[in-house]
Design a protein around this motif. Sequence first.
Motif, mmCIF file in Angstrom:
data_model
loop_
_atom_site.group_PDB
_atom_site.id
_atom_site.type_symbol
_atom_site.label_atom_id
_atom_site.label_comp_id
_atom_site.label_asym_id
_atom_site.label_seq_id
_atom_site.Cartn_x
_atom_site.Cartn_y
_atom_site.Cartn_z
ATOM 1 N N GLU A 170 11.378 25.980 48.241
ATOM 2 C CA GLU A 170 11.097 24.558 48.377
ATOM 3 C C GLU A 170 10.209 24.094 47.234
ATOM 4 N N VAL A 171 10.356 22.812 46.925
ATOM 5 C CA VAL A 171 9.462 22.138 45.983
ATOM 6 C C VAL A 171 8.899 20.935 46.730
ATOM 7 N N TRP A 172 7.585 20.842 46.736
ATOM 8 C CA TRP A 172 6.929 19.718 47.393
ATOM 9 C C TRP A 172 6.372 18.806 46.313
ATOM 10 N N VAL A 173 6.404 17.514 46.585
ATOM 11 C CA VAL A 173 5.785 16.537 45.693
ATOM 12 C C VAL A 173 4.801 15.731 46.519
ATOM 13 N N VAL A 174 3.549 15.722 46.064
ATOM 14 C CA VAL A 174 2.508 14.949 46.733
ATOM 15 C C VAL A 174 2.398 13.614 46.007
ATOM 16 N N THR A 175 2.596 12.538 46.748
ATOM 17 C CA THR A 175 2.543 11.209 46.156
ATOM 18 C C THR A 175 1.099 10.784 45.925
ATOM 19 N N GLU A 176 0.930 9.725 45.155
ATOM 20 C CA GLU A 176 -0.419 9.220 44.902
ATOM 21 C C GLU A 176 -1.063 8.680 46.177
ATOM 22 N N GLU A 177 -0.240 8.379 47.184
ATOM 23 C CA GLU A 177 -0.752 7.915 48.477
ATOM 24 C C GLU A 177 -1.017 9.087 49.428
ATOM 25 N N LYS A 178 -0.903 10.322 48.930
ATOM 26 C CA LYS A 178 -1.169 11.563 49.679
ATOM 27 C C LYS A 178 -0.062 11.944 50.659
ATOM 28 N N GLY A 179 1.112 11.336 50.529
ATOM 29 C CA GLY A 179 2.253 11.781 51.312
ATOM 30 C C GLY A 179 2.839 13.035 50.680
ATOM 31 N N ILE A 180 3.422 13.899 51.481
ATOM 32 C CA ILE A 180 4.063 15.115 50.960
ATOM 33 C C ILE A 180 5.562 14.983 51.212
ATOM 34 N N ARG A 181 6.338 15.106 50.134
ATOM 35 C CA ARG A 181 7.792 15.075 50.253
ATOM 36 C C ARG A 181 8.302 16.486 49.990
ATOM 37 N N PHE A 182 9.241 16.922 50.799
ATOM 38 C CA PHE A 182 9.743 18.295 50.771
ATOM 39 C C PHE A 182 11.176 18.306 50.255
ATOM 40 N N PHE A 183 11.450 19.194 49.291
ATOM 41 C CA PHE A 183 12.779 19.281 48.695
ATOM 42 C C PHE A 183 13.273 20.725 48.672
ATOM 43 N N ALA A 184 14.532 20.903 48.964
ATOM 44 C CA ALA A 184 15.259 22.149 48.712
ATOM 45 C C ALA A 184 16.487 21.690 47.928
ATOM 46 N N ASP A 185 17.685 21.907 48.457
ATOM 47 C CA ASP A 185 18.855 21.354 47.780
ATOM 48 C C ASP A 185 18.823 19.831 47.820
ATOM 49 N N ALA A 230 12.165 14.825 39.119
ATOM 50 C CA ALA A 230 13.597 15.085 39.287
ATOM 51 C C ALA A 230 14.074 16.164 38.330
ATOM 52 N N GLU A 231 13.407 16.314 37.188
ATOM 53 C CA GLU A 231 13.751 17.383 36.246
ATOM 54 C C GLU A 231 13.126 18.710 36.653
ATOM 55 N N LYS A 232 11.889 18.694 37.132
ATOM 56 C CA LYS A 232 11.188 19.932 37.468
ATOM 57 C C LYS A 232 11.715 20.590 38.748
ATOM 58 N N ARG A 233 12.072 19.791 39.741
ATOM 59 C CA ARG A 233 12.503 20.363 41.023
ATOM 60 C C ARG A 233 13.613 21.396 40.855
ATOM 61 N N PRO A 234 14.718 21.078 40.170
ATOM 62 C CA PRO A 234 15.765 22.095 40.033
ATOM 63 C C PRO A 234 15.341 23.280 39.157
ATOM 64 N N LEU A 235 14.403 23.073 38.243
ATOM 65 C CA LEU A 235 13.923 24.186 37.420
ATOM 66 C C LEU A 235 13.213 25.217 38.291
ATOM 67 N N TYR A 236 12.348 24.751 39.179
ATOM 68 C CA TYR A 236 11.659 25.661 40.088
ATOM 69 C C TYR A 236 12.651 26.315 41.049
ATOM 70 N N ARG A 237 13.593 25.528 41.554
ATOM 71 C CA ARG A 237 14.592 26.068 42.488
ATOM 72 C C ARG A 237 15.461 27.114 41.790
ATOM 73 N N ASP A 238 15.897 26.841 40.558
ATOM 74 C CA ASP A 238 16.704 27.812 39.808
ATOM 75 C C ASP A 238 15.934 29.099 39.551
ATOM 76 N N ALA A 239 14.606 28.997 39.461
ATOM 77 C CA ALA A 239 13.761 30.183 39.261
ATOM 78 C C ALA A 239 13.471 30.902 40.571
ATOM 79 N N GLY A 240 13.968 30.355 41.695
ATOM 80 C CA GLY A 240 13.838 31.057 42.968
ATOM 81 C C GLY A 240 12.978 30.401 44.028
ATOM 82 N N ALA A 241 12.372 29.244 43.735
ATOM 83 C CA ALA A 241 11.564 28.572 44.763
ATOM 84 C C ALA A 241 12.471 28.151 45.921
#
Length: 168
Positions: A137-152, A124-135
């Motif tokens: 989307e930020v994806w997070v891969v869970t330990e169960e191998k699911g991929i969650r996709f984030f923008a705003d 939750a802290e890293k996502r906006p840091l990457y977005r503020d730097a211009g990403a």
Amino acid sequence: MSILATPVKNQRERWAEISSDPVLCELPYKVETNRRGQLILSPHSASHSDTQGDLIALLHEHTAGGQARPEFPIATSKGTKGADVVWCTSERRDEMEGTGDLPTLAPEVCVEVMSESNDWDEMAEKRPLYRDAGAEEVWVVTEEKGIRFFADEERDRSEVIPTVPDRL
């Protein structure tokens, strides 16, 4: 592009110091810094590395171009963060190179892989840091191998690479 809390010159100098230290280069850890330039070390694991490799293969399978890279450092307002995997077009990579050796512009997609050494508060802290730097989307891969996709906010699928599934 955001205004960095730590001046870019200081971050670049600190990162150059860290990346040229032979002792630090041999550590079996992911290396990042906080906003004060202090080191943050996270241990690597074989399963984490496997997931990074699987992500890179998945990105190559679902894109006609662009570049996928592991452990990519990005200057953020809270120090240098190393995305586990990134994907960017060649045009974005050229733009990133124009910002310096420690880029202040993030790739279009930054991916973090969940493991025992991080948690959702860190994500939750890293996502906006990457977005503020211009990403885009930020994806997070869970330990169960699911991929969650984030923008705003969280998305059901990637809009940058729409054919990517939500599981590895």
